[in-house]
Every structure is written in C-alpha cells, then in structure tokens.
Design a protein around this motif. Sequence first.
Motif, PDB file in Angstrom:
ATOM      1  N   THR A 176      10.346 -66.928 -52.949  1.00  0.00           N
ATOM      2  CA  THR A 176      10.258 -68.091 -53.842  1.00  0.00           C
ATOM      3  C   THR A 176       8.785 -68.362 -54.180  1.00  0.00           C
ATOM      4  O   THR A 176       7.895 -67.947 -53.449  1.00  0.00           O
ATOM      5  N   PRO A 234      13.143 -61.763 -46.628  1.00  0.00           N
ATOM      6  CA  PRO A 234      12.206 -62.605 -47.392  1.00  0.00           C
ATOM      7  C   PRO A 234      12.910 -63.693 -48.195  1.00  0.00           C
ATOM      8  O   PRO A 234      14.114 -63.621 -48.424  1.00  0.00           O
ATOM      9  N   ARG A 235      12.114 -64.670 -48.626  1.00  0.00           N
ATOM     10  CA  ARG A 235      12.641 -65.729 -49.510  1.00  0.00           C
ATOM     11  C   ARG A 235      12.296 -65.416 -50.959  1.00  0.00           C
ATOM     12  O   ARG A 235      13.051 -65.680 -51.853  1.00  0.00           O
ATOM     13  N   GLU A 274       7.617 -56.546 -55.166  1.00  0.00           N
ATOM     14  CA  GLU A 274       7.071 -56.823 -53.832  1.00  0.00           C
ATOM     15  C   GLU A 274       7.794 -55.970 -52.801  1.00  0.00           C
ATOM     16  O   GLU A 274       8.099 -56.425 -51.696  1.00  0.00           O
ATOM     17  N   ARG A 304       4.062 -64.996 -58.441  1.00  0.00           N
ATOM     18  CA  ARG A 304       5.523 -65.098 -58.603  1.00  0.00           C
ATOM     19  C   ARG A 304       5.854 -66.069 -59.727  1.00  0.00           C
ATOM     20  O   ARG A 304       6.760 -65.831 -60.526  1.00  0.00           O
ATOM     21  N   TRP A 311       1.723 -61.649 -40.569  1.00  0.00           N
ATOM     22  CA  TRP A 311       1.224 -61.430 -41.919  1.00  0.00           C
ATOM     23  C   TRP A 311       0.007 -60.511 -41.914  1.00  0.00           C
ATOM     24  O   TRP A 311      -0.747 -60.540 -40.953  1.00  0.00           O
ATOM     25  N   ILE A 312      -0.127 -59.804 -42.986  1.00  0.00           N
ATOM     26  CA  ILE A 312      -1.308 -58.947 -43.153  1.00  0.00           C
ATOM     27  C   ILE A 312      -2.389 -59.742 -43.876  1.00  0.00           C
ATOM     28  O   ILE A 312      -3.515 -59.860 -43.422  1.00  0.00           O
ATOM     29  N   LYS A 363       2.721 -55.486 -56.424  1.00  0.00           N
ATOM     30  CA  LYS A 363       1.790 -56.216 -55.551  1.00  0.00           C
ATOM     31  C   LYS A 363       2.081 -55.856 -54.108  1.00  0.00           C
ATOM     32  O   LYS A 363       3.243 -55.747 -53.715  1.00  0.00           O
ATOM     33  N   ARG A 418       6.306 -70.850 -54.000  1.00  0.00           N
ATOM     34  CA  ARG A 418       6.100 -72.157 -53.388  1.00  0.00           C
ATOM     35  C   ARG A 418       4.721 -72.680 -53.777  1.00  0.00           C
ATOM     36  O   ARG A 418       3.885 -72.972 -52.935  1.00  0.00           O
ATOM     37  N   VAL A 453      12.601 -56.479 -54.744  1.00  0.00           N
ATOM     38  CA  VAL A 453      12.359 -55.740 -53.502  1.00  0.00           C
ATOM     39  C   VAL A 453      13.461 -54.692 -53.326  1.00  0.00           C
ATOM     40  O   VAL A 453      14.504 -54.747 -53.976  1.00  0.00           O
ATOM     41  N   THR A 469      13.341 -53.772 -47.397  1.00  0.00           N
ATOM     42  CA  THR A 469      12.520 -54.973 -47.214  1.00  0.00           C
ATOM     43  C   THR A 469      13.425 -56.165 -46.893  1.00  0.00           C
ATOM     44  O   THR A 469      13.066 -57.029 -46.093  1.00  0.00           O
ATOM     45  N   VAL A 490      -0.164 -65.241 -54.104  1.00  0.00           N
ATOM     46  CA  VAL A 490       1.071 -64.511 -54.433  1.00  0.00           C
ATOM     47  C   VAL A 490       2.117 -65.475 -55.002  1.00  0.00           C
ATOM     48  O   VAL A 490       2.847 -65.131 -55.939  1.00  0.00           O
ATOM     49  N   ALA A 501       0.251 -56.134 -49.823  1.00  0.00           N
ATOM     50  CA  ALA A 501      -0.841 -56.533 -48.938  1.00  0.00           C
ATOM     51  C   ALA A 501      -0.982 -55.437 -47.906  1.00  0.00           C
ATOM     52  O   ALA A 501       0.007 -55.040 -47.278  1.00  0.00           O
ATOM     53  N   ALA A 515       5.506 -57.127 -40.425  1.00  0.00           N
ATOM     54  CA  ALA A 515       4.458 -57.229 -41.459  1.00  0.00           C
ATOM     55  C   ALA A 515       3.944 -58.645 -41.656  1.00  0.00           C
ATOM     56  O   ALA A 515       3.146 -58.884 -42.578  1.00  0.00           O
TER      57      ALA A 515
HETATM   58  N1  LIG Z   1       3.543 -58.983 -45.380  1.00  0.00           N
HETATM   59  C1  LIG Z   1       2.984 -59.522 -46.480  1.00  0.00           C
HETATM   60  C2  LIG Z   1       3.719 -59.618 -47.695  1.00  0.00           C
HETATM   61  N2  LIG Z   1       4.989 -59.150 -47.775  1.00  0.00           N
HETATM   62  C3  LIG Z   1       5.875 -59.457 -48.886  1.00  0.00           C
HETATM   63  O1  LIG Z   1       6.236 -60.828 -48.895  1.00  0.00           O
HETATM   64  C4  LIG Z   1       7.651 -60.968 -48.638  1.00  0.00           C
HETATM   65  C5  LIG Z   1       7.937 -62.229 -47.854  1.00  0.00           C
HETATM   66  O2  LIG Z   1       7.929 -63.295 -48.772  1.00  0.00           O
HETATM   67  P1  LIG Z   1       8.407 -64.779 -48.374  1.00  0.00           P
HETATM   68  O3  LIG Z   1       9.625 -64.644 -47.499  1.00  0.00           O
HETATM   69  O4  LIG Z   1       8.725 -65.448 -49.672  1.00  0.00           O
HETATM   70  O5  LIG Z   1       7.258 -65.416 -47.671  1.00  0.00           O
HETATM   71  C6  LIG Z   1       7.980 -59.694 -47.918  1.00  0.00           C
HETATM   72  O6  LIG Z   1       9.332 -59.349 -47.951  1.00  0.00           O
HETATM   73  C7  LIG Z   1       7.161 -58.689 -48.674  1.00  0.00           C
HETATM   74  O7  LIG Z   1       7.741 -58.396 -49.934  1.00  0.00           O
HETATM   75  N3  LIG Z   1       3.082 -60.168 -48.763  1.00  0.00           N
HETATM   76  C8  LIG Z   1       1.818 -60.655 -48.688  1.00  0.00           C
HETATM   77  O8  LIG Z   1       1.290 -61.166 -49.688  1.00  0.00           O
HETATM   78  N4  LIG Z   1       1.143 -60.583 -47.526  1.00  0.00           N
HETATM   79  C9  LIG Z   1       1.664 -60.031 -46.414  1.00  0.00           C
HETATM   80  O9  LIG Z   1       0.977 -59.996 -45.407  1.00  0.00           O
END
Ligand SMILES: Nc1c(N[C@@H]2O[C@H](COP(=O)(O)O)[C@@H](O)[C@H]2O)[nH]c(=O)[nH]c1=O
Length: 595
Positions: A251, A248-249, A334, A230, A216-217, A198, A253, A238, A242, A226, A200, A214
């Motif tokens: 999780t 990133p988390r 991701e 998950r 947010w995109i 997956k 949510r 990842v 990344t 998403v 974005a 990144a």
């Molecule tokens: N930038 C981007 C994504 N990026 C993905 O989401 C992760 C962050 O997740 P979290 O920390 O749980 O919110 C990031 O490391 C990457 O894998 N995903 C998306 O749906 N849209 C976005 O624009």
Amino acid sequence: MLPMAALSLPPVRVYCSGGAATPNSSISNNNLLGNHALDAAHIRRAAELADGSAGFTSPHPNFGCVIASKSGKVAGEGFLYAQGTKPAEVLAVDAAGDFSRRATAYLNMEPGDCHGDHSAVSALVQAGIERVVIGLRHPLQHLRGNAIRALRSQGLQVDVLGEDLNSKLIEEARKSCLLVNAPLICRAASRVPFSVLKYAMTLDGKIAASSGHAAWISSKTSRNRVFELRGRSDAVIVGGNTVRKDNPRLTARHGGGHMPMRIVMSQTLDLPEEAHLWDTSDVSTIVATQRGARRHFQKHLASKGIEVVEFDILNPREVMEYFHDRGYLSLLWECGGTLAAAAISSGVIHKVFAFVAPKIIGGKNAPSPVGELGMVEMTQAFDLIDVCYEQVGPDMLISGFLQPIPDVTPVIPSVDETFEIDPTVTPYESRIIFFYKTWDPYGAFSNFSPHQIKMPDDSGDYEPWLSVEHYYQAQKFVGVDDPVAQDCVENIKSARSPEEAARIGRSMQRKRPDLVRCEWESVKIEVMYRALKCKFSIYPHLNAMLLSSAGCVLVEASPHDLFWGGGRDGEGLNYLGRLLMQLRSEFLGESPTSS
Ligand SMILES: Nc1c(N[C@@H]2O[C@H](COP(=O)(O)O)[C@@H](O)[C@H]2O)[nH]c(=O)[nH]c1=O
Ligand SMILES: NC(=O)C1=CN([C@@H]2O[C@H](COP(=O)(O)OP(=O)(O)OC[C@H]3O[C@@H](n4cnc5c(N)ncnc54)[C@H](OP(=O)(O)O)[C@@H]3O)[C@@H](O)[C@H]2O)C=CC1
C-alpha cells in the motif's frame, strides 16, 4: 509529492493547482536572460508544475501552464490536478487575470482537448494570449497537432520546442517535458504501460538473506520514498514467491494520496490461503495466472473479492499488454529477481530505481535483484540512460532508464499526417467504436469525461454534478436514512475528479453494502440513462459526436466491468455502449429498439 529528482528536474515543490505567482519570481529579468533562456526557464517551470498531482491522483497525462507578461514576469500558473478537473491553461489564465492580455503562455505539452470542447485552447484565446510556447506535441496520435493548429488558426503565434525554437537550452527544457510525461510517451510508443522496476539491495548486491528474510534492507526514509513511488503508479506488481516469503501489503502509506492496485503474477497459484494482499478493504488485488491453474484456489480468491485473470501464457509481455488495454499508464514492479529478469528480458521495464543500503549480508545463495538474463560477457550488460544519483537517508538511490524515452515525432504521425500519406485512411471510422479512457478518441463517451450535468433532486430542483460518474456513484446512497450514507453522497459530490468519485462510491459499496439503497439494482440503468441523456443534450459538440457515430456499434472497452463494459473478450454486457446507442436512436428520431 515525490521530490523532482525522481524526474531529474530541479527540486521545486508545488503546493497548489493554480495561483498567481509571487511578485519577486526568480524568472523575471529579461535583461539577464536571452529570449531562449527565458523561454526555456518558463517551459521548465511548466514541466515542474505538470508534476504537481503526482502521488495524489491516479496517473494521467501531466499538464502545466505558466503565463508570463511581456516583461517576462510570471503572472499565473496552473496544473491539471486529475483527469476530469480544470485544465492547467484555464487555471493559469484565471490566476493571471488581466495580465493574460498579450502575454505568452508556456505549456509543457500540447493540450489534448479530447472531448471536442477545446477548453484549454478557448481559455488561451479568450484571455487574449498573444504567443504560446509548447514543449512537446501531444504524444497520442489522434490528438497530435490539433490544439497547435487551432491556436494558430485563431491568430496566436505558436512556437514548438525543437521545431520553431532550437538551441542547447531549448533542448534541455524539452527534455524536462519528455521526463514529466515519460509514462504517457513510453506507453504510446510501446503499447505497454510505463514500468518501473524498484528494489532495495545491500552493498554486496543482495535483496534478502539466504533464508529469504528481507525486512529491512533500506532505511525508513527510503521506504517512505517507496510509498511515494507507489502513489505515482496505477498498480504495484510482485511475483508469487514474494507473496509467500514477505506477505507484503504494497500500500502507499504516504498520507491520503492515491492508492495503487496490487497485482500478483503466479503460474502455480500455490499461494497462501490468507495474505495481506487478500484484504481488499482499502484497495483491490488482481491475480494473474496460467489458464487452468488451481481452479479451487481461484474460487477461494474470488470469494475474497480478488479478481483472477487467466492467461494462456503467463509472461510479463502478455500481462503488460493486457493492463495496457485496461487503461493502465504506470506500473511499479516490486518483485524479486526471478520475475524481474523475466520482465527485463521481455522488454517491458522502462526505468529502474535501485536503493543501495550500506550493509553487507553475504550468503552464496542470497537472492539478487535480477535473475538470469542469459548474458555471458560484460559488454552485453544494459547501460542505463539519464542516470541520477541521490542520497536518501543513509542509502544511495540510483535511477535511470533502461530504454530511451522514444522520440514520438517520427514514430506517431498525427491523424492529418496519416491522411496525407494515405487519403483512404479514415482513422475514426470503424464498424465498432471502442471507448474507455477519456483521452482516447471518443473518450467523451466515457462517464469519466469532465462534463458537468444538472439533475433534479428529490424536490425537483436541479443540482449540478461534476460528471456523470459523480452523479451515478452518489445515487447508490441517495435517500438512505443513515448519516454515513448522506456523508458519502456529499463526499462523492465534492470529489475533485470522476476517478475519486468512483473510488469513494465503490469502496463504500464494498465496505458497507447495507448503505446502498435497496432498489439500486433495478434502478441503476435508468439512473445512468437519465444522466447520459442530460450530458448528451446539453453539450452540442457531444451530441454531434454521438450522432456522427451512427451506424457504428459503441462498446465501452472495459475489460473488467462486465456489466457496463464489453469485457476482455466481448463477454461483457456493454450496458454503457447500449445506452449510448439507444440515446443516439432517440436523438435521431428512430425507435430505440432499432439500435
Ligand atoms: N525488503 C525491502 C523491500 N521489499 C519490498 O517491499 C515489500 C513489502 O512492502 P510492504 O508490505 O507494503 O511494506 C516486499 O514484498 C518487497 O516487494 N522494499 C524496500 O524498499 N526496502 C526493503 O528493504
Ligand atoms: N529487497 C527487495 O527489494 C525485494 C526483495 N524480495 C525478496 O526476494 C525473494 C523472492 O525473490 P523471487 O523468488 O525472485 O520472487 P519473485 O517476486 O520474482 O517471484 C517469482 C515468482 O513469480 C511468479 N512468476 C509468474 N510469472 C513468471 C514468469 N514469467 N517468470 C518468472 N516468474 C514468474 C512465479 O510464481 P509462482 O511460483 O507462484 O508460480 C515465480 O515463482 C524474497 O526473499 C523476498 O523477500 C522481493 C522483492 C523485493
């Protein structure tokens, strides 16, 4: 729950795991629909139902069941909520009550009575079902055809889609059955978990700005989607970069649903000392790395409760084979384009979800979703199959399969068929019997098998527990004079599945070690032994299965539990296997030490 469009099925939402149908169900007029149309419609509904637990429980084989009376009216429905809960067929005949007599049962997939108790088959037979329509034979070799044979031997008419029923409508209905169990089928055929990539990206094909930023995109609506994706996965993966760039988390949510594990693939292990992924209070993280990489950092991770798994060659295929053996069914990638390209090249990605945002960021060096694949001509590009287009908020979600869902019919013959080909093959006989997931052969040896036991409480009264796992987890906190511990025992007791019981017990033990009874380490083997003894005493078919394994070494094939399981390379203590062998000797009247 994820909208059904993710599976390319009609957008019907299901809110309960069993229930009588509304009287004015849309599938009621036999005159309007031909027989095939009616069969196809009910099978599609069974497939929709089968998806009902997605996001709420950890991924498992998906079963749905619809009971339709002679007139074609829906009388009852059900779906399997989680591994170890009541089968869909049992829920559906319960919901239909007397309307089950002489009715037709529609199942998206052949039941996999993996524990020898045939509860789904028995429920259909005892309810007086006359005909059973099955969307798909069970994809696992050791279960294929068993329930169909059992039902036919009881005099029920069984029609399997694509075998006994054939038409365009039937083919479409069968497709919905394939889609709803695509993870199980792909896993069975490819020996790696079902993997979804997956990402974005902006309209100009970038997954970050040149700076690497990144967030947010895609829109909030897409990102909520998403979280649901998950929730449908065993783990989110990842790459190291990344983690460094995004912290990133990962999780889910999406509100009280299933939480996937997090996996990081890093060759260098040049990762931050502190990161959101190293916080394992809600969910654990596994770091997969190259053998020998930064041992001191491995120790640092271990001190934070992170499991580090070393590979001789860290590539996506090796890692996926490892997680397959560990029982994972469905994974969400991701990562950025570097790891995505390696994963696609090694053939482990089955499906792609691309969120395309109506934005342009530009940037010559801005990263794109898939790195180098070594292709030089457009004719070499991978064409996605079964492509779906869906608008999500302002974004467009394009999804499709990178590989077709395999047709398991010719690839995976049933045990009977294997035996017919080569009578010397006895698939269940080996010197070592490995067991782990409940749907495996001998899966009933697992503590997660759905066999209720009755164990004495403090005052000697016998209390029912939904599984050995429920009982075992609760015993960690029994007798501790703290209301939180007492609540925890009750929560474990009422957990709907053994997996949920394990999750509650383990996470409380991790968060509040002070609530675990002080003598736990010295009594846990005895606790387990008593629970196993009860399980294998009260179910004659389990007792017979255990005795039939005489002469074989029993090993719980858990690669990560080095106490109860055998470990990845046999380094585990295998206490569960040992206790079962001890019990077997006891039942056989031999001295326990002889095993
Ligand atoms: N930038 C981007 C994504 N990026 C993905 O989401 C992760 C962050 O997740 P979290 O920390 O749980 O919110 C990031 O490391 C990457 O894998 N995903 C998306 O749906 N849209 C976005 O624009
Ligand atoms: N918009 C989106 O959907 C997403 C955007 N991003 C963005 O992408 C960028 C990061 O992209 P990228 O560098 O490609 O990140 P990746 O997630 O692909 O990480 C690459 C790293 O993966 C590790 N790795 C382990 N095994 C392998 C292997 N066999 N082959 C290749 N790599 C392996 C290495 O880590 P190590 O160096 O530690 O050894 C490598 O450096 C960031 O800017 C991030 O914000 C990231 C994810 C999703």
